[in-house]
Write a protein that holds these residues in place. Structure first.
Motif, PDB file in Angstrom:
ATOM      1  N   ARG A   1      -0.037   4.361   0.977  1.00 48.11           N
ATOM      2  CA  ARG A   1      -0.577   5.499   1.726  1.00 48.11           C
ATOM      3  C   ARG A   1       0.149   5.791   3.051  1.00 48.11           C
ATOM      4  O   ARG A   1       0.062   6.888   3.571  1.00 48.11           O
ATOM      5  N   GLY A   2       0.783   4.799   3.619  1.00 47.33           N
ATOM      6  CA  GLY A   2       1.672   5.061   4.762  1.00 47.33           C
ATOM      7  C   GLY A   2       1.027   5.559   6.045  1.00 47.33           C
ATOM      8  O   GLY A   2       1.615   6.376   6.758  1.00 47.33           O
ATOM      9  N   CYS A   3      -0.180   5.094   6.388  1.00 46.61           N
ATOM     10  CA  CYS A   3      -0.797   5.525   7.657  1.00 46.61           C
ATOM     11  C   CYS A   3       0.098   5.096   8.825  1.00 46.61           C
ATOM     12  O   CYS A   3       0.625   3.974   8.828  1.00 46.61           O
TER      13      CYS A   3
ATOM     14  N   CYS B   1       0.861  -1.179   0.000  1.00 46.99           N
ATOM     15  CA  CYS B   1       0.000   0.000   0.000  1.00 46.99           C
ATOM     16  C   CYS B   1       0.897   1.229   0.000  1.00 46.99           C
ATOM     17  O   CYS B   1       1.954   1.232   0.627  1.00 46.99           O
TER      18      CYS B   1
ATOM     19  N   PHE C   1      -0.472   4.169  11.834  1.00 46.42           N
ATOM     20  CA  PHE C   1      -0.908   3.083  12.725  1.00 46.42           C
ATOM     21  C   PHE C   1      -0.968   1.734  12.017  1.00 46.42           C
ATOM     22  O   PHE C   1      -1.493   0.771  12.558  1.00 46.42           O
ATOM     23  N   CYS C   2      -0.434   1.645  10.809  1.00 46.60           N
ATOM     24  CA  CYS C   2      -0.623   0.431  10.008  1.00 46.60           C
ATOM     25  C   CYS C   2       0.709  -0.248   9.718  1.00 46.60           C
ATOM     26  O   CYS C   2       1.701   0.412   9.447  1.00 46.60           O
TER      27      CYS C   2
ATOM     28  N   VAL D   1       1.079  -2.593   7.224  1.00 47.30           N
ATOM     29  CA  VAL D   1       1.161  -3.028   5.816  1.00 47.30           C
ATOM     30  C   VAL D   1       2.106  -2.122   5.040  1.00 47.30           C
ATOM     31  O   VAL D   1       2.783  -2.507   4.100  1.00 47.30           O
ATOM     32  N   THR D   2       2.147  -0.908   5.529  1.00 47.67           N
ATOM     33  CA  THR D   2       2.641   0.209   4.769  1.00 47.67           C
ATOM     34  C   THR D   2       4.071   0.126   4.208  1.00 47.67           C
ATOM     35  O   THR D   2       4.371   0.691   3.185  1.00 47.67           O
TER      36      THR D   2
ATOM     37  N   LYS E   1      -3.761   9.098   3.415  1.00 47.12           N
ATOM     38  CA  LYS E   1      -4.991   8.324   3.210  1.00 47.12           C
ATOM     39  C   LYS E   1      -6.023   9.149   2.433  1.00 47.12           C
ATOM     40  O   LYS E   1      -6.916   8.609   1.798  1.00 47.12           O
TER      41      LYS E   1
ATOM     42  N   GLU F   1      -5.113  -4.141  -0.494  1.00 43.87           N
ATOM     43  CA  GLU F   1      -5.363  -3.102   0.510  1.00 43.87           C
ATOM     44  C   GLU F   1      -6.294  -2.034  -0.058  1.00 43.87           C
ATOM     45  O   GLU F   1      -6.999  -1.361   0.688  1.00 43.87           O
TER      46      GLU F   1
HETATM   47  S1  SF4 Z   1      -4.431   1.683   6.899  1.00 48.10           S
HETATM   48 FE1  SF4 Z   1      -4.991   1.054   4.822  1.00 48.10          FE
HETATM   49  S2  SF4 Z   1      -4.539   2.879   3.575  1.00 48.10           S
HETATM   50 FE2  SF4 Z   1      -3.428   3.132   5.488  1.00 48.10          FE
HETATM   51  S3  SF4 Z   1      -1.369   2.276   5.073  1.00 48.10           S
HETATM   52 FE3  SF4 Z   1      -2.619   0.647   5.976  1.00 48.10          FE
HETATM   53  S4  SF4 Z   1      -3.442  -0.464   4.226  1.00 48.10           S
HETATM   54 FE4  SF4 Z   1      -2.739   1.531   3.476  1.00 48.10          FE
END
Ligand code: SF4
Length: 497
Positions: free
Chosen positions: A227-229, A225, A231-232, A234-235, A349, A266
């Protein structure tokens, strides 16, 4: 054929949730006023098996199975209730986890409110406590764990020790599982915690296709993903989109089990795009190809910003999907109604829009989804670090604007993950009056819309009508319980509309 490597997952993961991924959310709840046997039947019934082999298994487990088979290992994926029939021949047991201790946002919020261990944690514990696993451990069985929920083991070192877990693999494991399982088979010492580095993340060509069906036909269309939030987690992974052929091949693998599939990424709206603007051509072509092959589809996740950026594109996609079904669903993160908090925690986001535009982006995208029959299951984060009273008020105001949108909106207590992993957990005791008001608003919203969702989800066959009756009954019981001030400090009453 019995394998030297067995793969499995606990009962809450080895279920197809009556062929409805939304229903799977029920596994996050702790035991409650509904008897356990009935709750299990409603929310995570056993998947069909043949000689103990499940007709489908979690997608992540299928990827590992495919990789190990590709490398020539003797592997078998087994339903957890049939391990005793196969485990005597096994040298290694691989277990897939999503939320093994119920520390994920949804289950930890439920657990904090109802003050009990969530079902998904209970059934993971019960799996590890099985006498056949204990017996096999005594003769030297190695246990290796992987999956999106492995971060939770860092909070439970005693559990790892007590249950003899030999290795935990954290990250995209295709390039490392062969090496680790080989070490286990050879009796070599295993690393207790193996963090897959970004360098070891597989390229598209290195990701094998699954070789047997995945639960509810879930198949990846891409990873990562952009977007780099904060709290995540996956980023940090690189963004990769699968070519059409690879996706169609995995659909083909699922055909004997299901003609309905769930596209997983994602942000499905960004399929084939290199940035945050959807690629019309690629997304439309993907959906045309999938609809031609399947009888139904859903999405795992998509973003509000991508929907709002291309309103006509969503209408086009809806037209394609709804040739064969009335509606489809996706998980979506709203997280907050406050532009200030967006700036602090998830500035990308909202792209291609500005953080100040976030509430409008949410309203627009949710309205578009309602009109196009995309039903979102949305999350809000309660207690994000640096959250102020004003931020919570803005989220409450946003909830008021979303009343008419067919959706589920679930408030989740902040869990320290991603770049915020060193922050403190948000706890029930920290809930303010405003937080309580927000939770009650969400519950009212969900109680109002859940009936509609049950109606459109379970139609047609007698089996579906019976399920619809049971879920309706369940909702009635929740409504009755929600009249009591015991749970949230004041009565939720019933739906306000
Ligand atoms: S919360 Fe969703 S949009 Fe934000 S970095 Fe994680 S996967 Fe990407």
């Amino acid at each position: 054929m019995k394998g030297k490597i067995l793969l499995t997952a606990d009962r809450t993961l080895m279920s197809d949730y009556h062929r409805n991924e939304f229903v799977g959310f029920g596994t996050c709840s702790p035991p409650n006023f509904v008897p356990e046997w009935f709750y299990r039947l409603l929310f995570f019934p056993k998947i069909k098996t043949k000689n103990g082999i499940p007709v489908a298994a979690p997608y992540g487990l299928r990827k590992i199975e495919a990789q190990l088979l590709k490398e020539g290992f003797d592997v078998l994926t087994v339903d957890p209730d049939y391990l005793d029939e196969y485990i005597d021949d096994a040298k290694v047991l691989g277990i897939h986890v999503m939320d093994p201790f119920g520390l994920g946002p949804a289950s930890s919020t439920f657990a904090a409110i109802l003050k009990k261990e969530p079902y998904l944690a209970k059934y993971f514990r019960l799996l590890l406590e099985k006498p056949e696993i204990k017996k096999a451990k005594r003769r030297g069985l190695k246990i290796i764990i992987g999956g999106p929920g492995v971060w939770q083991f860092k909070y439970r070192p005693e559990f790892v020790k007590e249950h003899g877990i030999d290795c935990i693999i954290d990250g995209e494991a295709e390039k490392v599982v062969g090496k680790i399982f080989r070490m286990a088979l050879n009796g070599d010492e295993l690393p207790q915690y193996y963090e897959v580095s970004v360098k070891e993340a597989p390229s598209l060509e290195e990701i094998p296709n699954i070789v047997a069906p995945s639960i509810n036909g879930l198949i990846e269309i891409g990873r990562g993903c952009c977007r780099g939030c904060k709290f995540c987690s996956v980023t940090l992974r690189p963004l990769r989109w699968y070519p059409y052929e690879k996706i169609l091949q995995e659909i083909e693998v699922n055909m004997p089990y299901t003609r309905g599939i769930c596209l997983h990424a994602e942000d499905v709206m960004l399929y084939g795009s290199k940035n945050v603007i959807p690629n019309d051509e690629k997304l439309i072509k993907l959906h045309e190809l999938v609809v031609e092959k399947c009888d139904g589809m859903g999405w795992s996740h998509c973003s509000l910003a991508a929907v709002a950026a291309k309103p006509k594109l969503l209408s086009k996609i809806s037209e394609i999907i709804r040739q064969k079904q009335q509606w489809w669903g996706a998980e979506i993160g709203i997280e907050t109604g406050s532009p200030e908090l967006v700036k602090k925690a998830m500035p990308a986001k909202v792209l291609p829009f500005k953080p100040e535009e976030w509430p409008e982006v949410v309203r627009t995208a949710m309205g578009l989804m309602h009109d196009n029959m995309l039903v979102p299951a949305c999350t809000l984060i309660v207690g994000l670090p640096e959250e102020t009273e004003d931020d919570v008020i803005k989220t409450i105001e946003l909830m008021d604007d979303l009343k008419e949108v067919r959706s589920l909106i679930v408030p989740l207590f902040f869990v320290p993950m991603g770049r915020l992993k060193d922050k403190d957990w948000f706890k029930r005791e920290q809930m303010s009056e405003l937080h309580r008001e927000l939770l009650i608003k969400c519950l009212r919203h969900d109680l109002y819309w859940v009936r509609d969702l049950i109606r459109i989800s379970f139609q047609g066959k007698i089996y579906n009508i019976a399920l619809r009756f049971l879920y309706d009954l369940f909702v009635r019981v929740i409504e009755y319980k929600a009249r009591s001030p015991k749970v949230l400090g004041k009565p939720v009453i019933t739906a306000e509309k």
